[in-house]
Scaffold this motif. Structure first.
Motif, PDB file in Angstrom:
ATOM      1  N   MET A   5     -20.494 -15.048   8.151  1.00 34.26           N
ATOM      2  CA  MET A   5     -20.444 -14.158   7.014  1.00 34.26           C
ATOM      3  C   MET A   5     -19.173 -13.327   7.112  1.00 34.26           C
ATOM      4  SD  MET A   5     -23.197 -11.255   6.035  1.00 34.26           S
ATOM      5  CE  MET A   5     -23.867 -11.609   4.448  1.00 34.26           C
ATOM      6  N   THR A   6     -18.404 -13.256   6.029  1.00 38.35           N
ATOM      7  CA  THR A   6     -17.172 -12.479   6.049  1.00 38.35           C
ATOM      8  C   THR A   6     -17.456 -11.045   5.653  1.00 38.35           C
ATOM      9  OG1 THR A   6     -16.694 -13.117   3.796  1.00 38.35           O
ATOM     10  CG2 THR A   6     -15.709 -14.457   5.525  1.00 38.35           C
ATOM     11  N   ALA A   7     -16.706 -10.148   6.250  1.00 35.17           N
ATOM     12  CA  ALA A   7     -16.874  -8.733   5.943  1.00 35.17           C
ATOM     13  C   ALA A   7     -16.243  -8.425   4.597  1.00 35.17           C
ATOM     14  CB  ALA A   7     -16.227  -7.891   7.032  1.00 35.17           C
ATOM     15  N   LYS A   8     -16.825  -7.458   3.916  1.00 33.28           N
ATOM     16  CA  LYS A   8     -16.267  -7.015   2.642  1.00 33.28           C
ATOM     17  C   LYS A   8     -14.962  -6.281   2.906  1.00 33.28           C
ATOM     18  CE  LYS A   8     -17.221  -4.172  -1.314  1.00 33.28           C
ATOM     19  NZ  LYS A   8     -17.868  -2.980  -1.753  1.00 33.28           N
ATOM     20  N   PRO A   9     -13.885  -6.632   2.191  1.00 31.59           N
ATOM     21  CA  PRO A   9     -12.622  -5.936   2.407  1.00 31.59           C
ATOM     22  C   PRO A   9     -12.766  -4.459   2.034  1.00 31.59           C
ATOM     23  CG  PRO A   9     -12.318  -7.866   0.995  1.00 31.59           C
ATOM     24  CD  PRO A   9     -13.782  -7.686   1.215  1.00 31.59           C
ATOM     25  N   GLU A  10     -12.051  -3.607   2.759  1.00 35.11           N
ATOM     26  CA  GLU A  10     -12.076  -2.182   2.470  1.00 35.11           C
ATOM     27  C   GLU A  10     -11.109  -1.871   1.344  1.00 35.11           C
ATOM     28  OE1 GLU A  10     -11.287   0.031   6.043  1.00 35.11           O
ATOM     29  OE2 GLU A  10     -12.198  -1.546   7.228  1.00 35.11           O
ATOM     30  N   THR A  11     -11.280  -0.679   0.749  1.00 32.26           N
ATOM     31  CA  THR A  11     -10.345  -0.226  -0.274  1.00 32.26           C
ATOM     32  C   THR A  11      -8.964  -0.014   0.328  1.00 32.26           C
ATOM     33  OG1 THR A  11     -12.157   0.828  -1.440  1.00 32.26           O
ATOM     34  CG2 THR A  11      -9.955   1.537  -2.023  1.00 32.26           C
ATOM     35  N   ARG A  12      -8.927   0.312   1.602  1.00 35.94           N
ATOM     36  CA  ARG A  12      -7.692   0.448   2.363  1.00 35.94           C
ATOM     37  C   ARG A  12      -6.794   1.571   1.865  1.00 35.94           C
ATOM     38  NH1 ARG A  12      -6.411  -5.891   2.796  1.00 35.94           N
ATOM     39  NH2 ARG A  12      -8.444  -6.436   3.472  1.00 35.94           N
ATOM     40  N   SER A  13      -7.382   2.612   1.385  1.00 35.00           N
ATOM     41  CA  SER A  13      -6.586   3.754   0.993  1.00 35.00           C
ATOM     42  C   SER A  13      -6.153   4.477   2.252  1.00 35.00           C
ATOM     43  CB  SER A  13      -7.390   4.697   0.105  1.00 35.00           C
ATOM     44  OG  SER A  13      -6.667   5.882  -0.085  1.00 35.00           O
ATOM     45  N   SER A  14      -4.861   4.503   2.494  1.00 35.70           N
ATOM     46  CA  SER A  14      -4.358   5.182   3.670  1.00 35.70           C
ATOM     47  C   SER A  14      -4.315   6.682   3.442  1.00 35.70           C
ATOM     48  CB  SER A  14      -2.967   4.654   4.026  1.00 35.70           C
ATOM     49  OG  SER A  14      -2.096   4.868   2.934  1.00 35.70           O
ATOM     50  N   ASP A  15      -4.598   7.112   2.219  1.00 41.36           N
ATOM     51  CA  ASP A  15      -4.506   8.519   1.891  1.00 41.36           C
ATOM     52  C   ASP A  15      -5.706   8.926   1.032  1.00 41.36           C
ATOM     53  OD1 ASP A  15      -3.803  11.085   1.219  1.00 41.36           O
ATOM     54  OD2 ASP A  15      -1.777  10.569   0.598  1.00 41.36           O
ATOM     55  N   PRO A  16      -6.789   9.381   1.672  1.00 42.54           N
ATOM     56  CA  PRO A  16      -7.976   9.782   0.906  1.00 42.54           C
ATOM     57  C   PRO A  16      -7.695  10.902  -0.085  1.00 42.54           C
ATOM     58  CG  PRO A  16      -8.483   9.651   3.251  1.00 42.54           C
ATOM     59  CD  PRO A  16      -7.007   9.462   3.106  1.00 42.54           C
ATOM     60  N   ALA A  17      -6.723  11.768   0.219  1.00 38.25           N
ATOM     61  CA  ALA A  17      -6.387  12.855  -0.704  1.00 38.25           C
ATOM     62  C   ALA A  17      -5.812  12.295  -2.004  1.00 38.25           C
ATOM     63  CB  ALA A  17      -5.399  13.819  -0.049  1.00 38.25           C
ATOM     64  N   ARG A  18      -4.976  11.264  -1.904  1.00 35.23           N
ATOM     65  CA  ARG A  18      -4.424  10.621  -3.114  1.00 35.23           C
ATOM     66  C   ARG A  18      -5.532   9.986  -3.932  1.00 35.23           C
ATOM     67  NH1 ARG A  18      -0.363   6.178  -1.983  1.00 35.23           N
ATOM     68  NH2 ARG A  18      -0.253   6.030  -4.239  1.00 35.23           N
ATOM     69  N   LEU A  19      -6.470   9.341  -3.251  1.00 37.12           N
ATOM     70  CA  LEU A  19      -7.605   8.706  -3.930  1.00 37.12           C
ATOM     71  C   LEU A  19      -8.420   9.756  -4.678  1.00 37.12           C
ATOM     72  CD1 LEU A  19      -9.120   5.908  -4.154  1.00 37.12           C
ATOM     73  CD2 LEU A  19     -10.589   6.793  -2.361  1.00 37.12           C
ATOM     74  N   THR A  20      -8.725  10.857  -4.025  1.00 38.43           N
ATOM     75  CA  THR A  20      -9.507  11.932  -4.641  1.00 38.43           C
ATOM     76  C   THR A  20      -8.756  12.544  -5.820  1.00 38.43           C
ATOM     77  OG1 THR A  20     -10.570  12.388  -2.532  1.00 38.43           O
ATOM     78  CG2 THR A  20     -10.660  14.128  -4.180  1.00 38.43           C
ATOM     79  N   ALA A  21      -7.464  12.773  -5.654  1.00 36.49           N
ATOM     80  CA  ALA A  21      -6.666  13.363  -6.733  1.00 36.49           C
ATOM     81  C   ALA A  21      -6.600  12.436  -7.943  1.00 36.49           C
ATOM     82  CB  ALA A  21      -5.260  13.694  -6.234  1.00 36.49           C
ATOM     83  N   LEU A  22      -6.433  11.141  -7.694  1.00 36.18           N
ATOM     84  CA  LEU A  22      -6.370  10.196  -8.806  1.00 36.18           C
ATOM     85  C   LEU A  22      -7.724  10.105  -9.499  1.00 36.18           C
ATOM     86  CD1 LEU A  22      -4.792   8.245 -10.540  1.00 36.18           C
ATOM     87  CD2 LEU A  22      -5.182   6.474  -8.802  1.00 36.18           C
ATOM     88  N   ARG A  23      -8.798  10.126  -8.732  1.00 34.56           N
ATOM     89  CA  ARG A  23     -10.141  10.103  -9.330  1.00 34.56           C
ATOM     90  C   ARG A  23     -10.337  11.313 -10.245  1.00 34.56           C
ATOM     91  NH1 ARG A  23     -14.734   6.891 -10.310  1.00 34.56           N
ATOM     92  NH2 ARG A  23     -15.883   8.340 -11.562  1.00 34.56           N
ATOM     93  N   ALA A  24      -9.907  12.490  -9.797  1.00 39.11           N
ATOM     94  CA  ALA A  24     -10.033  13.702 -10.612  1.00 39.11           C
ATOM     95  C   ALA A  24      -9.189  13.590 -11.880  1.00 39.11           C
ATOM     96  CB  ALA A  24      -9.618  14.925  -9.798  1.00 39.11           C
ATOM     97  N   ARG A  25      -8.004  13.017 -11.758  1.00 37.96           N
ATOM     98  CA  ARG A  25      -7.131  12.848 -12.925  1.00 37.96           C
ATOM     99  C   ARG A  25      -7.756  11.879 -13.929  1.00 37.96           C
ATOM    100  NH1 ARG A  25      -1.208  10.067 -12.983  1.00 37.96           N
ATOM    101  NH2 ARG A  25      -0.782  10.452 -15.168  1.00 37.96           N
TER     102      ARG A  25
END
Length: 143
Positions: A1-21
């Motif tokens: 069984m292969t593992a599900k690939p991660e989102t691989r965001s190296s910057d959680p702050a960027r992810l959170t900021a973009l989500r808010a935007r």
């Protein structure tokens, strides 16, 4: 069984900021939607698309996927790009590379309307950078 690939965001702050935007855009009735075009099943293209889809889901950007057979004619790809260009529901478009050799990504990218372009062929960009450009395109089209 292969593992599900991660989102691989190296910057959680960027992810959170973009989500808010993106959330703020939705509240303003601006809906960022990315059209992705992939021809064939090249592993690198599939991997990029997978990472992009995971990041898009995480930030709330919708994606309309166009998965084409590797044997598709250039004329058919050009027709699809013209359809994407006139679809007012699509904020941005991305040709996922690599494309089959006979489909020149640079000349196809030139067909995408400048207001919908988020990447230059051959330019490396991480999924969050591309999705930030989708949000930018959605904002521009709403003005």
């Amino acid at each position: 069984m292969t593992a599900k690939p991660e989102t691989r965001s190296s910057d959680p702050a960027r992810l959170t900021a973009l989500r808010a935007r993106v959330d703020a855009l939705y509240l303003a009735y601006v809906f960022p939607v990315l059209a992705t075009v992939r021809a064939g099943e090249d592993p690198a293209a599939v991997e990029l698309e997978t990472r992009l889809l995971e990041a898009a889901k995480a930030v709330g950007i919708r994606v309309r996927r166009y998965i084409l057979p590797a044997e598709i004619s250039r004329a058919d790809v050009e027709l699809l790009i013209r359809e994407i260009n006139v679809d007012f529901l699509l904020s941005a478009a991305l040709l996922i590379e690599p494309l089959p050799e006979r489909l020149d990504p640079a000349s196809l990218a030139e067909m995408v309307l400048p207001k919908k372009q988020i990447a230059v062929p051959g330019e490396p960009a991480d999924p969050l950078t591309l999705l930030t450009r989708v949000a930018d395109a959605a904002e521009r089209s709403a003005k």
